[in-house]
Design a protein around this motif. Structure first.
Motif, PDB file in Angstrom:
ATOM      1  N   ARG A 402       0.978  -1.031  -0.090  1.00  0.00           N
ATOM      2  CA  ARG A 402      -0.230  -0.108   0.077  1.00  0.00           C
ATOM      3  C   ARG A 402       0.998   1.167   0.055  1.00  0.00           C
ATOM      4  O   ARG A 402       0.503   2.329  -0.695  1.00  0.00           O
ATOM      5  CB  ARG A 402      -0.964   0.033   1.202  1.00  0.00           C
ATOM      6  CG  ARG A 402      -2.064  -0.812   1.077  1.00  0.00           C
ATOM      7  CD  ARG A 402      -3.336  -0.365   2.191  1.00  0.00           C
ATOM      8  NE  ARG A 402      -2.572  -0.690   3.508  1.00  0.00           N
ATOM      9  CZ  ARG A 402      -2.942  -1.811   4.134  1.00  0.00           C
ATOM     10  NH1 ARG A 402      -3.761  -2.977   3.269  1.00  0.00           N
ATOM     11  NH2 ARG A 402      -2.367  -2.217   5.313  1.00  0.00           N
ATOM     12  N   GLN A 403       1.975   1.055   0.684  1.00  0.00           N
ATOM     13  CA  GLN A 403       2.889   2.457   0.802  1.00  0.00           C
ATOM     14  C   GLN A 403       3.598   2.561  -0.284  1.00  0.00           C
ATOM     15  O   GLN A 403       3.586   3.834  -0.922  1.00  0.00           O
ATOM     16  CB  GLN A 403       3.750   2.564   2.201  1.00  0.00           C
ATOM     17  CG  GLN A 403       2.943   2.575   3.410  1.00  0.00           C
ATOM     18  CD  GLN A 403       3.875   3.104   4.337  1.00  0.00           C
ATOM     19  OE1 GLN A 403       4.457   4.056   4.149  1.00  0.00           O
ATOM     20  NE2 GLN A 403       3.670   2.807   5.687  1.00  0.00           N
ATOM     21  N   TYR A 405       3.385   1.753  -3.455  1.00  0.00           N
ATOM     22  CA  TYR A 405       2.681   1.777  -4.641  1.00  0.00           C
ATOM     23  C   TYR A 405       1.719   2.928  -4.627  1.00  0.00           C
ATOM     24  O   TYR A 405       0.836   2.808  -5.373  1.00  0.00           O
ATOM     25  CB  TYR A 405       2.216   0.378  -5.126  1.00  0.00           C
ATOM     26  CG  TYR A 405       3.328  -0.101  -5.780  1.00  0.00           C
ATOM     27  CD1 TYR A 405       4.235   0.231  -6.859  1.00  0.00           C
ATOM     28  CD2 TYR A 405       4.036  -1.353  -5.315  1.00  0.00           C
ATOM     29  CE1 TYR A 405       5.291  -0.325  -7.417  1.00  0.00           C
ATOM     30  CE2 TYR A 405       5.002  -1.941  -5.918  1.00  0.00           C
ATOM     31  CZ  TYR A 405       5.558  -1.460  -6.863  1.00  0.00           C
ATOM     32  OH  TYR A 405       6.957  -2.154  -7.234  1.00  0.00           O
ATOM     33  N   SER A 406       1.634   3.699  -3.366  1.00  0.00           N
ATOM     34  CA  SER A 406       0.816   4.795  -3.481  1.00  0.00           C
ATOM     35  C   SER A 406       1.540   5.749  -4.562  1.00  0.00           C
ATOM     36  O   SER A 406       2.602   5.802  -4.653  1.00  0.00           O
ATOM     37  CB  SER A 406       0.599   5.398  -1.858  1.00  0.00           C
ATOM     38  OG  SER A 406       2.005   5.759  -1.568  1.00  0.00           O
ATOM     39  N   ARG A 408       2.100   8.822  -4.269  1.00  0.00           N
ATOM     40  CA  ARG A 408       3.011   9.660  -3.622  1.00  0.00           C
ATOM     41  C   ARG A 408       4.382   9.041  -3.367  1.00  0.00           C
ATOM     42  O   ARG A 408       5.287   9.480  -4.024  1.00  0.00           O
ATOM     43  CB  ARG A 408       2.495  10.350  -2.298  1.00  0.00           C
ATOM     44  CG  ARG A 408       3.456  11.402  -1.863  1.00  0.00           C
ATOM     45  CD  ARG A 408       3.073  11.905  -0.458  1.00  0.00           C
ATOM     46  NE  ARG A 408       2.941  10.964   0.618  1.00  0.00           N
ATOM     47  CZ  ARG A 408       3.717  10.639   1.340  1.00  0.00           C
ATOM     48  NH1 ARG A 408       4.854  11.385   1.394  1.00  0.00           N
ATOM     49  NH2 ARG A 408       3.675   9.790   2.519  1.00  0.00           N
ATOM     50  N   LYS A 409       4.210   7.909  -2.803  1.00  0.00           N
ATOM     51  CA  LYS A 409       5.636   7.192  -2.692  1.00  0.00           C
ATOM     52  C   LYS A 409       6.283   6.637  -3.978  1.00  0.00           C
ATOM     53  O   LYS A 409       7.469   6.778  -4.135  1.00  0.00           O
ATOM     54  CB  LYS A 409       5.399   5.979  -1.712  1.00  0.00           C
ATOM     55  CG  LYS A 409       4.894   6.221  -0.333  1.00  0.00           C
ATOM     56  CD  LYS A 409       6.275   6.444   0.525  1.00  0.00           C
ATOM     57  CE  LYS A 409       5.840   6.788   1.959  1.00  0.00           C
ATOM     58  NZ  LYS A 409       6.809   7.087   2.970  1.00  0.00           N
ATOM     59  N   TYR A 410       5.215   6.251  -4.936  1.00  0.00           N
ATOM     60  CA  TYR A 410       5.916   5.865  -6.102  1.00  0.00           C
ATOM     61  C   TYR A 410       6.808   6.888  -6.919  1.00  0.00           C
ATOM     62  O   TYR A 410       7.794   6.768  -7.604  1.00  0.00           O
ATOM     63  CB  TYR A 410       4.737   4.986  -7.016  1.00  0.00           C
ATOM     64  CG  TYR A 410       5.236   4.541  -8.304  1.00  0.00           C
ATOM     65  CD1 TYR A 410       5.814   3.178  -8.310  1.00  0.00           C
ATOM     66  CD2 TYR A 410       5.133   5.153  -9.496  1.00  0.00           C
ATOM     67  CE1 TYR A 410       6.322   2.814  -9.403  1.00  0.00           C
ATOM     68  CE2 TYR A 410       5.449   4.537 -10.519  1.00  0.00           C
ATOM     69  CZ  TYR A 410       6.190   3.424 -10.727  1.00  0.00           C
ATOM     70  OH  TYR A 410       6.677   2.868 -11.908  1.00  0.00           O
ATOM     71  N   LYS A 450      -6.215   8.593 -10.413  1.00  0.00           N
ATOM     72  CA  LYS A 450      -5.886   9.074  -9.079  1.00  0.00           C
ATOM     73  C   LYS A 450      -4.627   9.848  -9.016  1.00  0.00           C
ATOM     74  O   LYS A 450      -4.542  10.713  -8.085  1.00  0.00           O
ATOM     75  CB  LYS A 450      -6.215   8.067  -8.047  1.00  0.00           C
ATOM     76  CG  LYS A 450      -7.419   7.272  -8.046  1.00  0.00           C
ATOM     77  CD  LYS A 450      -7.647   6.186  -6.877  1.00  0.00           C
ATOM     78  CE  LYS A 450      -9.061   5.449  -7.048  1.00  0.00           C
ATOM     79  NZ  LYS A 450      -9.087   4.318  -6.218  1.00  0.00           N
ATOM     80  N   GLU A 451      -3.851   9.261  -9.738  1.00  0.00           N
ATOM     81  CA  GLU A 451      -2.459   9.920  -9.682  1.00  0.00           C
ATOM     82  C   GLU A 451      -2.111  11.241 -10.271  1.00  0.00           C
ATOM     83  O   GLU A 451      -1.123  11.547 -10.705  1.00  0.00           O
ATOM     84  CB  GLU A 451      -1.586   8.862  -9.926  1.00  0.00           C
ATOM     85  CG  GLU A 451      -1.480   8.343 -11.408  1.00  0.00           C
ATOM     86  CD  GLU A 451      -2.439   7.255 -11.838  1.00  0.00           C
ATOM     87  OE1 GLU A 451      -1.740   6.275 -12.225  1.00  0.00           O
ATOM     88  OE2 GLU A 451      -3.647   7.305 -11.143  1.00  0.00           O
ATOM     89  N   ARG A 484       0.133  -0.634  -9.449  1.00  0.00           N
ATOM     90  CA  ARG A 484      -1.025  -0.597  -8.487  1.00  0.00           C
ATOM     91  C   ARG A 484      -2.557  -1.279  -9.044  1.00  0.00           C
ATOM     92  O   ARG A 484      -3.150  -1.734  -8.057  1.00  0.00           O
ATOM     93  CB  ARG A 484      -1.545   1.063  -8.797  1.00  0.00           C
ATOM     94  CG  ARG A 484      -0.520   2.101  -8.047  1.00  0.00           C
ATOM     95  CD  ARG A 484      -1.387   3.369  -7.957  1.00  0.00           C
ATOM     96  NE  ARG A 484      -1.057   4.106  -9.126  1.00  0.00           N
ATOM     97  CZ  ARG A 484      -0.152   4.871  -9.670  1.00  0.00           C
ATOM     98  NH1 ARG A 484       1.157   4.426  -9.131  1.00  0.00           N
ATOM     99  NH2 ARG A 484      -0.095   5.060 -10.782  1.00  0.00           N
ATOM    100  N   GLU A 488      -4.426  -3.698  -6.451  1.00  0.00           N
ATOM    101  CA  GLU A 488      -5.696  -3.874  -6.312  1.00  0.00           C
ATOM    102  C   GLU A 488      -6.251  -5.182  -6.675  1.00  0.00           C
ATOM    103  O   GLU A 488      -7.698  -5.533  -5.838  1.00  0.00           O
ATOM    104  CB  GLU A 488      -6.321  -2.698  -7.084  1.00  0.00           C
ATOM    105  CG  GLU A 488      -6.146  -1.484  -6.724  1.00  0.00           C
ATOM    106  CD  GLU A 488      -6.373  -0.159  -7.816  1.00  0.00           C
ATOM    107  OE1 GLU A 488      -7.032  -0.727  -8.984  1.00  0.00           O
ATOM    108  OE2 GLU A 488      -5.847   0.940  -7.720  1.00  0.00           O
TER     109      GLU A 488
END
Length: 492
Positions: A402-403, A405-406, A408-410, A450-451, A484, A488
């Motif tokens: 989750r972190q 591949y969010s 922001r982190k990716y 979303k990104e 992502r 999912e």
């Protein structure tokens, strides 16, 4: 004799790149190199047809045409393989099978008529001779490992290359390391066997003459297993080969000790390599000792990754959680390492025990193997009972995914690697589909995704800081979309 070579379907995994491939109008990441090589070993008088179920349908007309069906598969293709075997058996076809899945689990496929296992250069000629004499056996095994100096050029004419994102080639088999969870040495041995430079160049010429100018994957499990041969023979030959060529960018797999050899990294970059997959596994020394990943111990792997990035090659990393010595702190430590390293493509999986490994044998003895080996290290499953407990392992694994591949982190990691990487010396020419991929990405990621904020910020940042890296920035953004979607599907 009509021979139908069949390659089963890959499920949707990180390595399938199925969602990314749609941006460039491709059907599959790679063609079935093993089957194409097997085809080249078959008698010239036999008629051949190849169906890769990842790009084409297997029709009743195909099955009606054939006298024999040849299958090759890996563990991750088990479900599709079983369905194809049942279908061929129902049509009365003689089924011949080989490859890693059948070599490791030969007892599981009773409908297969002939199991031609291990390396085909040894076992296939014996099967062909017995078949032509009317006395083929059920199982063919090799006593040792073949000299691959006589391995033929794959029969590329059997496929439509434009269906694939990359082509592939093999230089060596075997690995000098013997990691506890890896079945490479049981399949191919611990002494790397290499093709001659002239063999490799002949295969590249065969690919180039078809008009291919895209990516080429050297599928060696450890490309640098024989550094001396690489530095003195193959890489200088590749550098010379590239002088009058366009495109054809290479990527491969290697061990982390690549970072110890600046000359080797420089030669690889000059030869056209821009990416390398490395099994990092864990930042924890106890876990590395447990799995016998000795070459990763007692080194600063963050610095090693940076060295490789700065040489001009992107590191794609493999990571594992669930070792017996892992504690709950390992999940955050993996997240921190991945973010600090700038490794964009971080393949994190829960520990699995493949049949044929020391790990499998040990855990069978401890009655801790509880399911079939899936062959997919990022499907959110394991076939073992972990010491830390399954629920804790699954929760920690999901937290990692989750972190990292969010969006922001990716996208932070994408910017990090773009800062470190040298501008690549070799590039793939922009064709029509890759040109369209930019606009598809802008719509899917920049408008519908979303990104969207992260995507547009990356493009603006890249244009301002590293404008020549824009194609790579878009490519990595598309990869992130695929990762992502897979998360999912399997994990979140």
């Amino acid at each position: 004799m009509n021979i139908l070579l069949i390659y089963p379907q890959f499920p949707e995994t990180f390595w399938s790149f199925s969602y990314a491939l749609r941006f460039i109008g491709k059907k599959a990441a790679f063609p079935p190199l093993g089957l194409l090589t097997v085809a080249a070993l078959l008698p010239a008088a036999w008629s051949l047809r190849l169906v890769d179920v990842n790009v084409d349908d297997l029709t009743d007309q195909d099955l009606a045409w054939a006298d024999m069906a040849f299958l090759s598969a890996m563990a991750v293709q088990r479900k599709s393989t079983a369905a194809i075997i049942t279908r061929c058996h129902g049509k009365g076809l003689t089924i011949v099978a080989g490859g890693p899945l059948f070599t490791a689990e030969s007892d599981a496929f009773r409908q297969v008529d002939h199991l031609v296992l291990d390396e085909a250069e040894v076992t296939l000629p014996a099967f062909i001779e017995d078949k032509e004499n009317g006395c083929p056996k059920k199982i063919y095994r090799a006593d040792g490992y073949p000299d691959i100096h006589q391995t033929p050029i794959p029969l590329w004419r059997l496929i439509r290359m434009n269906r694939y994102a990359s082509l592939n080639i093999q230089y060596s088999r075997g690995c000098p390391f013997d990691c506890d969870f890896c079945n490479i040495t049981s399949l191919f041995g611990s002494r790397p066997r290499t093709k001659t430079p002239s063999q490799v160049l002949a295969e590249l010429d065969a690919i180039y003459q078809t008009g291919w100018r895209g990516n080429i994957f050297f599928v060696d499990d450890n490309f640098i297993g024989n550094k001396g041969s690489l530095k003195k023979q193959l890489l200088p030959a590749l550098i010379e080969w590239r002088k009058d060529k366009k495109g054809c960018v290479f990527f491969t797999e290697s061990s982390i000790n690549l970072a110890d050899d600046p000359e080797l990294m420089s030669l690889m970059v000059d030869a056209g390599f821009d990416s390398v997959f490395i099994g990092i596994e864990s930042p924890d020394e106890s876990s590395l000792a447990e799995c016998r990943k000795v070459h990763n111990k007692n080194r600063n792997m963050l610095l090693d990754v940076k060295k490789i990035h700065r040489s001009g090659m992107q590191v794609m990393g493999g990571f594992i959680v669930g070792f017996d010595s892992d504690t709950p702190s390992i999940f955050q430590r993996q997240i921190d390492f991945i973010q600090q390293s700038g490794i964009v493509t971080a393949m994190v999986g829960m520990l699995q025990a493949p049949p044929g490994t020391r790990l499998f044998d040990r855990l069978v003895g401890e009655r801790r193997v509880c399911a079939d080996f899936s062959g997919d290290n990022v499907d959110g499953r394991t076939n073992i009972i972990p010491v830390m407990g399954l629920d804790l392992l699954i929760d920690g694994y999901r937290a990692i995914m989750r972190q990292i591949y969010s969006p922001r982190k990716y996208y932070q990691r994408v910017r990090s690697i773009l800062k470190d990487l040298k501008v690549p010396a070799a590039t793939v020419p922009i064709d029509w589909q890759r040109f369209l991929a930019f606009f598809r990405a802008c719509l899917r990621l920049g408008v519908l995704g979303k990104e969207r904020f992260q995507y547009w910020y990356l493009l603006i940042w890249t244009l301002a800081r590293r404008p020549r890296m824009l194609p790579l920035a878009v490519t990595l953004s598309i990869y992130g979309y695929h990762y992502r979607r897979i998360c999912e599907l399997h994990i979140f």
